[in-house]
Design an enzyme around this catalytic site. Structure first.
Site, PDB file in Angstrom:
ATOM      1  N   LYS A   9      40.196  39.864  -8.123  1.00  0.00           N
ATOM      2  CA  LYS A   9      40.554  41.194  -7.610  1.00  0.00           C
ATOM      3  C   LYS A   9      41.973  41.554  -8.050  1.00  0.00           C
ATOM      4  O   LYS A   9      42.931  40.873  -7.696  1.00  0.00           O
ATOM      5  CB  LYS A   9      40.449  41.213  -6.084  1.00  0.00           C
ATOM      6  CG  LYS A   9      40.750  42.587  -5.468  1.00  0.00           C
ATOM      7  CD  LYS A   9      40.370  42.615  -3.994  1.00  0.00           C
ATOM      8  CE  LYS A   9      40.724  43.949  -3.346  1.00  0.00           C
ATOM      9  NZ  LYS A   9      40.348  43.993  -1.925  1.00  0.00           N
ATOM     10  N   CYS A  52      47.367  41.016  -3.321  1.00  0.00           N
ATOM     11  CA  CYS A  52      47.799  41.507  -2.012  1.00  0.00           C
ATOM     12  C   CYS A  52      49.270  41.900  -2.064  1.00  0.00           C
ATOM     13  O   CYS A  52      50.123  41.058  -2.369  1.00  0.00           O
ATOM     14  CB  CYS A  52      47.591  40.457  -0.926  1.00  0.00           C
ATOM     15  SG  CYS A  52      48.151  41.088   0.678  1.00  0.00           S
TER      16      CYS A  52
END
Lengths: 303, 244
Positions: A166, A131
């Site tokens: 991710k 993120c």
């Protein structure tokens, strides 16, 4: 009759289409619009150990063929996700869901994943080490092979379900990070998260977004995502979830040819709330057009 | 929320940089005054959220100010153009809280949603007083429209070129008593109304949005009743919950 089914880390999916985390909430908003059981699965809103409000607004900026967001992982925290969001979701979604997790320390990741791993509805854990919108966490774990491996190991040690890491595209060598995750025991890799971007308002002469920078997503990043999925596919033997600028059945097929076993759709959901349903519906026809009878057979077909 | 195709019926300039667009299509998905629609425009990634001014079963009227490339594009659309629109977005104003006399306060591009509200409150037999605030006489719009539906209408301009000189709060004295306020406009105006009004009220906020239907958390704000999404839980917040 074409076969749209795929398999992700041992779990069979009726099709490879997955709304991406942060663009689909916890599902029930979209369930008011259509039966979300038509989806392969979806990745729910990034969840952290503690509740988070996220960044100040404005959090959104428009770009040609894309957008920048700096939401900053707003979520009610893992306890409330389990006690309130998942029961609401259970009423409208009967398939295994992908639990997206973020953290600010290795312990955070392990704590949140361990809790979600015990939820029957959760099929996969998607661990977001990428993120770009939070400080002191998030992407910093995904920008070095060592840190990404450390998170992977810690999560794997306390969970039983497939762990998909991710990854961030904001790195020099995504392949080395993917390999480090695989060696640390990851069951899959998903990529790419958003590209770090910025817009400046000519009237105020200041950044549009309060956080100054944010994650750039949308159709503009599709070629970058295809390239990175292609590179990572060459280097690892675990399944890949491809994402970044996907907005059509054609894009899904292209991503699978690059090496993705399943494909996420992100920013497109925010423009067209029905886009994932439409992609699922369009897939068979587009497969026929390109002479594809079984999607599983085309994974990595471009190599 | 509903997604459907609307056809531009008319698109006219009302005042400096301000346009009124009438869209033909399914207006039934608008369920309350103060809701907004989200319009897809060719060549722009994000939709444009615009408040609903008025609606009928087969049309929606919006009024928008040209502030950037998207609204510039909209201003050039001609009758017959087709638009992909999400309708029925946001909570809208709660009309049941109006009391007998409602005071509606709008500033600039915040004026439009108050028109649909005024019309419906008057239809229910309520007394409606309206204060419309603008910078200058060139920017004034819909004064006659409010008067025509029977709203007691006051206009303020910052430079005094039309109506009462000053801000919307300078017209409070002239407007006199009321039971509840409904407001929409720039945040400093909302805050001034909040401080100047002595009754309960509903305040419509603006924020840069991603999706407009509650999925992306792009427009979140903190309230006394927890985090809210301006697009889905708002844009209308009640006075008691607002944190400035």
């Amino acid at each position: 009759m074409v076969k749209t089914a795929t398999n992700l880390c041992g779990i069979e999916m009726s099709n490879p289409v997955i709304p991406a985390s942060g663009t689909f909430g916890y599902g029930y908003e979209f369930a008011e619009l259509y039966d979300i059981n038509c989806l392969g699965t979806f990745s729910f809103k990034g969840t952290t150990k503690d509740p988070r409000f996220g960044n100040p607004t404005p959090r959104i900026a428009e770009c040609p063929a894309g957008m920048i967001n700096a939401v900053g992982l707003q979520n009610p925290g893992v306890e409330k996700v389990i006690s309130e969001e998942l029961p609401k979701l259970a009423k409208c979604f009967s398939k295994p869901v992908m639990a997206n997790v973020s953290g600010f320390s290795v312990e955070d990741y392990a704590y949140t994943c361990e809790k979600l791993d015990k939820c029957e509805q959760v099929g996969w854990l998607e661990v977001n080490v990428s993120c770009p919108n939070v400080h002191g966490g998030g992407m910093s774990f995904g920008t070095s092979p060592e840190a990404a491996a450390q998170v992977t190991k810690a999560v794997k040690a306390v969970t039983t379900k497939p762990v998909i890491i991710k990854l961030s595209p904001n790195v020099t060598d995504i392949v080395s990070i993917a390999k480090a995750c695989e060696e640390a025991g990851a069951d899959g890799i998903s990529l790419i998260n958003t590209l770090l971007g910025m817009r400046i308002d000519l009237k105020t002469k200041k950044p549009v977004i309060a956080n100054k920078m944010g994650g750039f997503s949308g159709s503009a990043i599709f070629p970058v995502a295809v390239r990175m999925v292609y590179q990572v596919y060459e280097a690892v033997n675990i399944p890949i979830v491809g994402m970044g600028g996907v907005s059509s059945a054609e894009d899904v097929i292209e991503m699978m040819l690059a090496g993705a076993s399943a494909v996420q759709v992100g920013a497109a959901n925010l423009i067209d709330p029905f886009v994932c349903r439409d992609i699922v519906n369009n897939l068979p026809e587009v497969m026929k057009k390109y002479g594809i009878t079984d999607l599983k057979e085309i994974i990595g077909g471009a190599h | 929320m509903q997604q459907s195709i609307f056809t531009v019926r008319s698109n006219i300039c009302l005042a400096k940089g301000v346009y009124e667009m009438v869209l033909g299509g399914n207006g039934k998905s608008v369920t309350a005054p103060g809701q907004f629609i989200n319009i897809k425009l060719d060549g722009f990634f994000l939709r444009r959220p615009i408040s609903v001014c008025d609606w009928s079963d087969d049309s929606i009227t919006i009024i928008y100010k040209v502030v950037g490339k998207g609204t510039e594009y909209m201003a050039k659309l001609e009758a017959g153009a087709e638009l992909d629109v999400l309708t029925g977005l946001g909570n809208g104003y709660d009309m049941s809280k109006s009391g007998e006399t409602a005071l509606l306060i709008g500033g600039g591009a915040g004026v439009p949603p108050l028109y649909g509200l005024a019309k419906r409150l008057i239809a229910e037999g309520k007394k409606v007083k309206v204060i419309l605030g603008f910078n200058t006489a060139d920017e004034v719009f819909y004064e006659e429209n409010f008067k025509a539906i029977g709203a007691e209408t006051y206009v303020t301009t910052v430079d005094g070129s039309h109506g009462i000189k000053g801000f919307v709060t300078n017209a409070f004295e002239a407007a006199g008593g009321y039971d509840h306020t409904y407001s929409c406009g720039p945040e400093p105006m909302l805050k001034a109304v909040y401080n100047a009004s002595e009754t309960s009220g509903q305040y419509s906020f603006e924020e840069r949005m991603g999706c407009g239907f509650g999925a992306c958390m792009g427009c979140s704000c903190k309230t006394k009743y927890g985090n809210k999404r301006i697009c889905k839980d708002g844009p209308v917040l009640i006075k008691e919950e607002i944190i400035w």
